[in-house]
Scaffold this motif. Sequence first.
Motif, PDB file in Angstrom:
ATOM      1  N   GLN A 103       0.835  -1.206   0.000  1.00 52.46           N
ATOM      2  CA  GLN A 103       0.000   0.000   0.000  1.00 52.46           C
ATOM      3  C   GLN A 103       0.870   1.255   0.000  1.00 52.46           C
ATOM      4  N   GLN A 104       1.939   1.226   0.803  1.00 52.18           N
ATOM      5  CA  GLN A 104       2.833   2.387   0.852  1.00 52.18           C
ATOM      6  C   GLN A 104       3.515   2.600  -0.500  1.00 52.18           C
ATOM      7  N   GLN A 105       3.978   1.521  -1.117  1.00 56.25           N
ATOM      8  CA  GLN A 105       4.630   1.646  -2.423  1.00 56.25           C
ATOM      9  C   GLN A 105       3.647   2.160  -3.467  1.00 56.25           C
ATOM     10  N   SER A 106       2.431   1.686  -3.383  1.00 60.25           N
ATOM     11  CA  SER A 106       1.410   2.148  -4.310  1.00 60.25           C
ATOM     12  C   SER A 106       1.144   3.641  -4.102  1.00 60.25           C
ATOM     13  N   GLN A 107       1.090   4.030  -2.844  1.00 59.83           N
ATOM     14  CA  GLN A 107       0.884   5.438  -2.513  1.00 59.83           C
ATOM     15  C   GLN A 107       2.049   6.281  -3.017  1.00 59.83           C
ATOM     16  N   ARG A 109       4.019   5.588  -5.510  1.00 61.73           N
ATOM     17  CA  ARG A 109       3.921   5.672  -6.970  1.00 61.73           C
ATOM     18  C   ARG A 109       2.882   6.705  -7.393  1.00 61.73           C
ATOM     19  N   LEU A 110       1.786   6.695  -6.713  1.00 59.08           N
ATOM     20  CA  LEU A 110       0.736   7.654  -7.057  1.00 59.08           C
ATOM     21  C   LEU A 110       1.210   9.094  -6.835  1.00 59.08           C
ATOM     22  N   THR A 111       1.860   9.315  -5.703  1.00 56.60           N
ATOM     23  CA  THR A 111       2.315  10.680  -5.420  1.00 56.60           C
ATOM     24  C   THR A 111       3.429  11.092  -6.366  1.00 56.60           C
ATOM     25  N   SER A 112       4.327  10.161  -6.711  1.00 50.34           N
ATOM     26  CA  SER A 112       5.400  10.545  -7.643  1.00 50.34           C
ATOM     27  C   SER A 112       4.839  10.756  -9.037  1.00 50.34           C
ATOM     28  N   ARG A 113       3.856  10.041  -9.477  1.00 52.61           N
ATOM     29  CA  ARG A 113       3.222  10.277 -10.780  1.00 52.61           C
ATOM     30  C   ARG A 113       2.512  11.626 -10.763  1.00 52.61           C
ATOM     31  N   HIS A 114       1.891  11.817  -9.665  1.00 49.73           N
ATOM     32  CA  HIS A 114       1.151  13.053  -9.544  1.00 49.73           C
ATOM     33  C   HIS A 114       2.082  14.261  -9.599  1.00 49.73           C
ATOM     34  N   ARG A 115       3.283  14.132  -9.049  1.00 45.77           N
ATOM     35  CA  ARG A 115       4.274  15.204  -9.105  1.00 45.77           C
ATOM     36  C   ARG A 115       4.722  15.464 -10.527  1.00 45.77           C
ATOM     37  N   TYR A 116       4.979  14.398 -11.245  1.00 45.65           N
ATOM     38  CA  TYR A 116       5.511  14.563 -12.605  1.00 45.65           C
ATOM     39  C   TYR A 116       4.420  14.925 -13.601  1.00 45.65           C
ATOM     40  N   CYS A 117       3.225  14.614 -13.264  1.00 46.18           N
ATOM     41  CA  CYS A 117       2.148  14.864 -14.205  1.00 46.18           C
ATOM     42  C   CYS A 117       1.288  16.060 -13.785  1.00 46.18           C
ATOM     43  N   THR A 118       1.883  17.001 -13.164  1.00 41.69           N
ATOM     44  CA  THR A 118       1.089  18.159 -12.717  1.00 41.69           C
ATOM     45  C   THR A 118       0.814  19.076 -13.899  1.00 41.69           C
ATOM     46  N   PRO A 119      -0.318  19.679 -13.947  1.00 41.32           N
ATOM     47  CA  PRO A 119      -0.684  20.562 -15.058  1.00 41.32           C
ATOM     48  C   PRO A 119      -0.073  21.958 -14.951  1.00 41.32           C
ATOM     49  N   ASP A 120       1.052  22.081 -14.266  1.00 43.10           N
ATOM     50  CA  ASP A 120       1.711  23.374 -14.107  1.00 43.10           C
ATOM     51  C   ASP A 120       2.399  23.839 -15.397  1.00 43.10           C
ATOM     52  N   SER A 121       2.700  22.930 -16.273  1.00 45.25           N
ATOM     53  CA  SER A 121       3.490  23.336 -17.406  1.00 45.25           C
ATOM     54  C   SER A 121       2.726  24.052 -18.468  1.00 45.25           C
TER      55      SER A 121
END
Length: 121
Positions: A103-107, A109-121
Amino acid sequence: ETTLATVEEERDAELLQLSMDKERWERTAREERARHEQRESMQASSMSIMQTSELRERLESENAWVRLQSNEVIKGKAILEGRVMLLENENRNLKRLLLLREQQQSQVRLTSRHRYCTPDS
């Protein structure tokens, strides 16, 4: 003739004495045989009692040994059952830890994807 009668009387008396002696010897022999048989019977009975007593002692000793072995088996079984319970608990705990880690690893992964896929660009 008086001497002949005297000789016959003496012979009859001697035969009577011999007959009485023979009966006494036979009676003595029968009594001695009976005493001997009684002694043998008593010895056999005594041996039988001793053998029975020895056999009883041996059986009691073997029964005590079997009880001790049985108690050891029961103790060993209880120890093994306790170990099985501990291993089952440890197995459940390890499964929980594994699930938590997944669960922690899944979390992560989700947070790291979310960081890289932010709509800030």
